[in-house]
Design a protein around this motif. Structure first.
Motif, PDB file in Angstrom:
ATOM      1  N   ALA A 193      23.666   2.251  11.480  1.00 11.13           N
ATOM      2  CA  ALA A 193      22.280   2.327  11.934  1.00 11.13           C
ATOM      3  C   ALA A 193      21.909   1.506  13.376  1.00 11.13           C
ATOM      4  O   ALA A 193      20.408   1.694  13.511  1.00 11.13           O
ATOM      5  CB  ALA A 193      21.191   1.713  10.664  1.00 11.13           C
ATOM      6  N   LYS A 194      22.839   1.269  14.027  1.00  5.67           N
ATOM      7  CA  LYS A 194      22.651   0.672  15.320  1.00  5.67           C
ATOM      8  C   LYS A 194      22.083   1.675  16.083  1.00  5.67           C
ATOM      9  O   LYS A 194      22.450   2.742  16.289  1.00  5.67           O
ATOM     10  CB  LYS A 194      23.845   0.111  15.907  1.00  5.67           C
ATOM     11  N   ARG A 195      20.930   1.239  17.144  1.00 13.36           N
ATOM     12  CA  ARG A 195      20.084   2.686  17.739  1.00 13.36           C
ATOM     13  C   ARG A 195      19.818   2.041  19.278  1.00 13.36           C
ATOM     14  O   ARG A 195      19.217   2.719  19.945  1.00 13.36           O
ATOM     15  CB  ARG A 195      18.905   3.001  17.030  1.00 13.36           C
ATOM     16  N   LEU A 196      19.962   0.718  19.455  1.00 14.43           N
ATOM     17  CA  LEU A 196      19.535   0.306  20.753  1.00 14.43           C
ATOM     18  C   LEU A 196      20.584  -0.593  21.411  1.00 14.43           C
ATOM     19  O   LEU A 196      21.130  -1.604  20.676  1.00 14.43           O
ATOM     20  CB  LEU A 196      18.022  -0.329  20.711  1.00 14.43           C
ATOM     21  N   ILE A 197      20.977  -0.552  22.603  1.00  9.22           N
ATOM     22  CA  ILE A 197      21.828  -1.630  23.215  1.00  9.22           C
ATOM     23  C   ILE A 197      21.735  -2.054  24.454  1.00  9.22           C
ATOM     24  O   ILE A 197      20.736  -1.482  25.132  1.00  9.22           O
ATOM     25  CB  ILE A 197      23.340  -1.030  23.456  1.00  9.22           C
ATOM     26  N   VAL A 198      21.342  -3.474  24.710  1.00 15.13           N
ATOM     27  CA  VAL A 198      21.257  -4.093  26.139  1.00 15.13           C
ATOM     28  C   VAL A 198      22.422  -4.759  26.437  1.00 15.13           C
ATOM     29  O   VAL A 198      23.036  -5.346  25.850  1.00 15.13           O
ATOM     30  CB  VAL A 198      20.304  -5.133  25.897  1.00 15.13           C
ATOM     31  N   PHE A 199      22.659  -4.489  27.613  1.00 15.14           N
ATOM     32  CA  PHE A 199      23.727  -5.318  28.557  1.00 15.14           C
ATOM     33  C   PHE A 199      23.127  -6.314  29.472  1.00 15.14           C
ATOM     34  O   PHE A 199      22.158  -6.007  30.211  1.00 15.14           O
ATOM     35  CB  PHE A 199      24.539  -4.295  29.190  1.00 15.14           C
ATOM     36  N   ASP A 200      23.756  -7.236  29.537  1.00 13.01           N
ATOM     37  CA  ASP A 200      23.608  -8.272  30.793  1.00 13.01           C
ATOM     38  C   ASP A 200      24.183  -7.422  32.149  1.00 13.01           C
ATOM     39  O   ASP A 200      25.135  -6.435  31.851  1.00 13.01           O
ATOM     40  CB  ASP A 200      24.490  -9.516  30.567  1.00 13.01           C
ATOM     41  N   VAL A 201      23.875  -7.868  33.256  1.00  9.38           N
ATOM     42  CA  VAL A 201      24.586  -6.862  34.295  1.00  9.38           C
ATOM     43  C   VAL A 201      25.831  -7.817  35.027  1.00  9.38           C
ATOM     44  O   VAL A 201      26.842  -7.192  35.050  1.00  9.38           O
ATOM     45  CB  VAL A 201      23.317  -6.546  35.287  1.00  9.38           C
ATOM     46  N   ASP A 202      25.365  -8.830  35.579  1.00  8.13           N
ATOM     47  CA  ASP A 202      26.479  -9.700  36.317  1.00  8.13           C
ATOM     48  C   ASP A 202      27.530  -9.827  35.538  1.00  8.13           C
ATOM     49  O   ASP A 202      27.460 -10.737  34.588  1.00  8.13           O
ATOM     50  CB  ASP A 202      26.123 -10.831  36.977  1.00  8.13           C
ATOM     51  N   SER A 203      28.951  -9.417  36.050  1.00  7.17           N
ATOM     52  CA  SER A 203      29.966  -9.782  35.107  1.00  7.17           C
ATOM     53  C   SER A 203      30.273  -9.388  33.868  1.00  7.17           C
ATOM     54  O   SER A 203      30.974  -9.524  32.884  1.00  7.17           O
ATOM     55  CB  SER A 203      30.316 -11.520  35.306  1.00  7.17           C
ATOM     56  N   GLN A 252       9.169  -1.405  21.415  1.00  8.69           N
ATOM     57  CA  GLN A 252       8.772  -0.035  22.295  1.00  8.69           C
ATOM     58  C   GLN A 252       9.296   1.155  21.761  1.00  8.69           C
ATOM     59  O   GLN A 252       8.653   2.055  21.564  1.00  8.69           O
ATOM     60  CB  GLN A 252       9.070  -0.313  23.594  1.00  8.69           C
ATOM     61  N   HIS A 253      10.470   1.021  21.148  1.00  6.47           N
ATOM     62  CA  HIS A 253      11.064   2.341  20.733  1.00  6.47           C
ATOM     63  C   HIS A 253      11.365   2.496  19.339  1.00  6.47           C
ATOM     64  O   HIS A 253      11.919   3.173  18.636  1.00  6.47           O
ATOM     65  CB  HIS A 253      12.690   2.182  21.286  1.00  6.47           C
ATOM     66  N   GLY A 254      10.570   1.585  18.650  1.00  4.10           N
ATOM     67  CA  GLY A 254      10.257   1.320  17.042  1.00  4.10           C
ATOM     68  C   GLY A 254      11.774   1.285  16.354  1.00  4.10           C
ATOM     69  O   GLY A 254      12.160   1.874  15.349  1.00  4.10           O
TER      70      GLY A 254
END
Length: 399
Positions: free
Chosen positions: A170-180, A320-322
């Protein structure tokens, strides 16, 4: 009533299963369970049936049908029905480059001492790492995770553990750190190259990522060294960013599955905005460098996206994306990612500092982002089938 277990092995070819069930269909049998695996063209097929008839005629018909196909068959009678199939409790993904037999052997031995039973194994990837997905039934979650951590460290492989159930799918949203993480370098160090302060900035960055310095204070100290820099350098640095291998594949695949994808960074909006456009990301949170008369002032404006700020950004984007936090994934490497990794439904420490790994659900110590997909249960075959369908399939030779 008798139970009959039929096990067929041999070279896989079309029609084997059809011949087997044609033979079974001439008898009054009820199918209780079935499993099949094919490894390098070799088939193993098991079928468990229940019948009110004598098992001997079934055995004779099945053996005759399978011999005609050139298959080997073994028929067992009166199999205990209470051992038909256990319910798997965990999915375990083992990743290595290469993946040595020692790691699998040690893992299986530890499972045996804990009463953990392996229900199934499948290859989930052959590129850029070798990956296996095991489903297991485990009596105790903490003991299983502790054993996995020990084996991964000793064998030099990555092992992810997740509970089987709807939450994993059921995972629906992912966030990444940027540097490295999403990119291979550190943006602030690239900027510092233009002011002759890179070595000082690198020293502060390393200490902050290890958790030895307060991130907000370290950011202000580093940004102050950029005072007077021509703002045009921001676009130059943005154009020179190098994505971590597998980043495009990972985001492209997740977006196909309906994921919302974004970045939460302690870096700078003026640079991050280029990544948002290039990768078609859904959201971004980062710090903003103050610019006056076309030059950096050495200050940031607005609230700093620090360790708590990253977790808050994740929660904000999810709302924001429910999407519930249990349905989110976070990937990061530094101490300022700890709260974000802890808050996400699945936190992945990517080539992380030691202080970070203990707060994540799993670690990934490979120079590629593709294995994030494997941890989520998405196979390399599925990825490449989708890429082939839209003409984006390619494999970059590995060093």
């Amino acid at each position: 009533m008798s139970t009959v277990l039929v096990t067929v092995t041999g070279h896989d070819r079309p029609g084997v299963t059809g011949e087997l069930f044609t033979a079974l269909a001439t008898h009054s049998v009820e199918v209780l369970d079935i499993d099949q695996a094919v490894i390098r063209g070799q088939l193993t097929l098991g079928v468990l049936v229940r019948t009110p008839e004598s098992a001997e005629p079934i055995k004779a018909d099945v053996e005759r049908a399978m011999r005609s196909m050139g298959m080997t068959v073994r028929v067992g009678v009166d199999q205990p029905e209470d051992e038909i199939r256990r319910s798997a409790t965990h999915a375990i993904v083992v990743l290595g480059r290469p993946l040595q037999a020692t790691a699998i052997g040690e893992l299986a031995l530890r499972f045996g001492t804990l009463g953990v039973n392996i229900e199934s194994i499948r290859r989930i990837a052959d590129y850029p790492v070798t990956g296996l997905e095991l489903t297991v039934s485990a009596p105790e979650d903490d003991a299983l995770r502790s054993a996995v951590i020990d084996v991964a460290a000793a064998a030099g492989v990555d092992i992810a553990v997740e509970r089987i159930g709807i939450a994993r799918r059921a995972k629906r949203l992912i966030v990444f750190d940027v540097d490295s993480t999403l990119i291979t370098g550190e943006v602030i160090e690239m900027l510092a190259d233009h002011t002759g302060t890179r070595s000082k900035v690198e020293e502060i960055t390393a200490a902050a990522m290890r958790g030895e310095l307060d991130f907000a204070e370290s950011l202000r100290a580093r940004v102050s060294m950029l005072a007077g820099l021509d703002a045009a350098v921001l676009d130059q640095v943005a154009a020179s960013l190098v994505l971590t291998p597998g980043a495009r594949t990972t985001i492209r695949t997740l977006k196909r599955l309906g994921f919302r994808c974004g970045v939460v960074s302690g870096g700078f909006t003026q640079v991050i905005s280029h990544l948002v456009t290039e990768l078609d990301l859904d959201f971004a949170a980062a710090n903003t460098l103050e610019v006056r008369d076309g030059r950096l002032t050495g200050r940031v404006v607005g609230e700093i996206v620090d360790r708590p700020g990253k977790a808050q950004a994740l929660a904000r984007f999810a709302a924001q994306h429910g999407v519930g936090l249990a349905q989110t994934v976070a990937v990061g490497d530094g101490a300022n990612d700890i709260d974000m990794l802890s808050a996400a439904g699945l936190g992945i420490a990517f080539n992380a500092k030691p202080v970070v790994a203990g707060f994540a659900d799993t670690t990934l110590n490979q120079p590629f982002l593709d294995p994030v997909l494997f941890i989520l249960g998405i196979s390399r075959d599925e990825i490449e089938a989708a890429d082939a369908a839209d003409g984006t399939l390619r494999r970059v030779p590995l060093e």
